[in-house]
Write an enzyme that holds these catalytic residues in place. Structure first.
Site, PDB file in Angstrom:
ATOM      1  N   GLY A 110      18.028 -31.178  21.185  1.00  0.00           N
ATOM      2  CA  GLY A 110      18.661 -30.605  22.361  1.00  0.00           C
ATOM      3  C   GLY A 110      19.606 -29.468  22.033  1.00  0.00           C
ATOM      4  O   GLY A 110      19.843 -28.589  22.866  1.00  0.00           O
ATOM      5  N   GLU A 113      17.446 -26.538  21.904  1.00  0.00           N
ATOM      6  CA  GLU A 113      17.064 -26.239  23.287  1.00  0.00           C
ATOM      7  C   GLU A 113      18.194 -25.531  24.028  1.00  0.00           C
ATOM      8  O   GLU A 113      17.951 -24.611  24.820  1.00  0.00           O
ATOM      9  CB  GLU A 113      16.657 -27.532  23.999  1.00  0.00           C
ATOM     10  N   GLU A 133      12.466 -34.456  17.278  1.00  0.00           N
ATOM     11  CA  GLU A 133      12.280 -35.623  18.161  1.00  0.00           C
ATOM     12  C   GLU A 133      11.115 -36.509  17.727  1.00  0.00           C
ATOM     13  O   GLU A 133      11.135 -37.723  17.942  1.00  0.00           O
ATOM     14  CB  GLU A 133      12.072 -35.152  19.606  1.00  0.00           C
TER      15      GLU A 133
END
Length: 261
Positions: A110, A113, A133
């Site tokens: 994340g 991201e 992930e």
């Protein structure tokens, strides 16, 4: 209760810092919500002309989702968590002003991201990048499967997502994931200097360029070109554009009338 982000105003630049260094700035639900609240404030703010996002501490920009909050999520809760983060990152991506990530350490999951939702990325030489992930039997859920292929190409993005391998800052720069790599101690100052440079340009032109870029990516080239034409038409009605053109022509005329050597 400790606030999960802090802000520092430097003229027309807003420095936003993730403040969870004890958790490598991992993205808890609270932190995602705080980012959303900060976007609300930026949208209401008329002073800010550029934003720099960084992480507290020296080891991590953001290590990704707070894994403790992923334990025993049922299907509905997991989907809602991902959709919420996607909405916040998309709002950040579409802010009508430049947003620069000062990646002062690892940007993983994340965290990558979040960095990819910014317009530009300045990386510390020690930073590492990846979507790990898969190592937790999962997939990127906050836009990684969409933004990563757009930045580095389908093949390389698929490899990163399938393997979970991490990239050095130099390799991330080579493939276009980051814009430049600088010494660790210079990453924030470099990002702020770039933000200051961009903040000096027309806000209308920057917003129009950013909007046209995203329309083209989302809706295709025809729609993007139409957005581009509208942006140019809007810019041509501004005093800033008219002055810039007049000044340019005056400089050319002066150079023509006073040739050197």
């Amino acid at each position: 209760m400790k606030v999960p982000i802090s802000t520092t105003r430097l003229g027309s630049i807003l420095l936003v810092t993730l403040q969870r260094p004890e958790r490598a700035n991992a993205l808890s639900d609270e932190l995602i919500g705080a980012i959303g609240d900060q976007i609300d404030e930026i949208e209401r703010d008329t002073e800010t002309r550029a934003v720099v996002v960084t992480g507290a501490g020296t080891t991590a920009f953001c290590a990704g989702a707070d894994v403790r909050e992923l334990v025993d999520l049922d299907e509905a809760a997991a989907r809602a968590k991902m959709l919420h983060g996607q909405r916040v990152f998309r709002r950040l991506e579409l802010l009508p002003l430049p947003v620069i990530a000062a990646v002062n350490g690892h940007a993983l999951g994340g965290g990558l991201e979040l960095a990819m939702a910014c317009d530009l990325r300045i990386a510390a030489r020690s930073a590492r990048f990846g979507q790990p992930e898969i190592r937790l039997a999962n997939v990127p859920g906050w836009g990684g499967t969409q933004r990563l292929p757009r930045l580095v190409g389908l093949g390389r993005a698929t490899e990163m997502i399938f393997t979970g391998d991490l990239l050095s800052a130099e390799e991330a720069c080579r493939i276009g994931l980051v814009n430049r790599v600088v010494a660790d101690e210079q990453v924030t100052s470099e990002a702020l200097a770039l933000a200051e440079r961009l903040a000096a340009y027309s806000t209308v032109a920057l917003a129009g360029a950013k909007h046209a870029i995203h329309v083209g990516l989302d809706e295709g080239m025809t729609a993007g070109e139409l957005a581009e034409a509208h942006a140019v038409a809007t810019c041509c009605q501004t005093a800033a554009q008219r002055k810039a053109v007049t000044d340019f022509l005056n400089r050319r005329a002066a150079a023509h009338n006073h040739p050197t050597g």
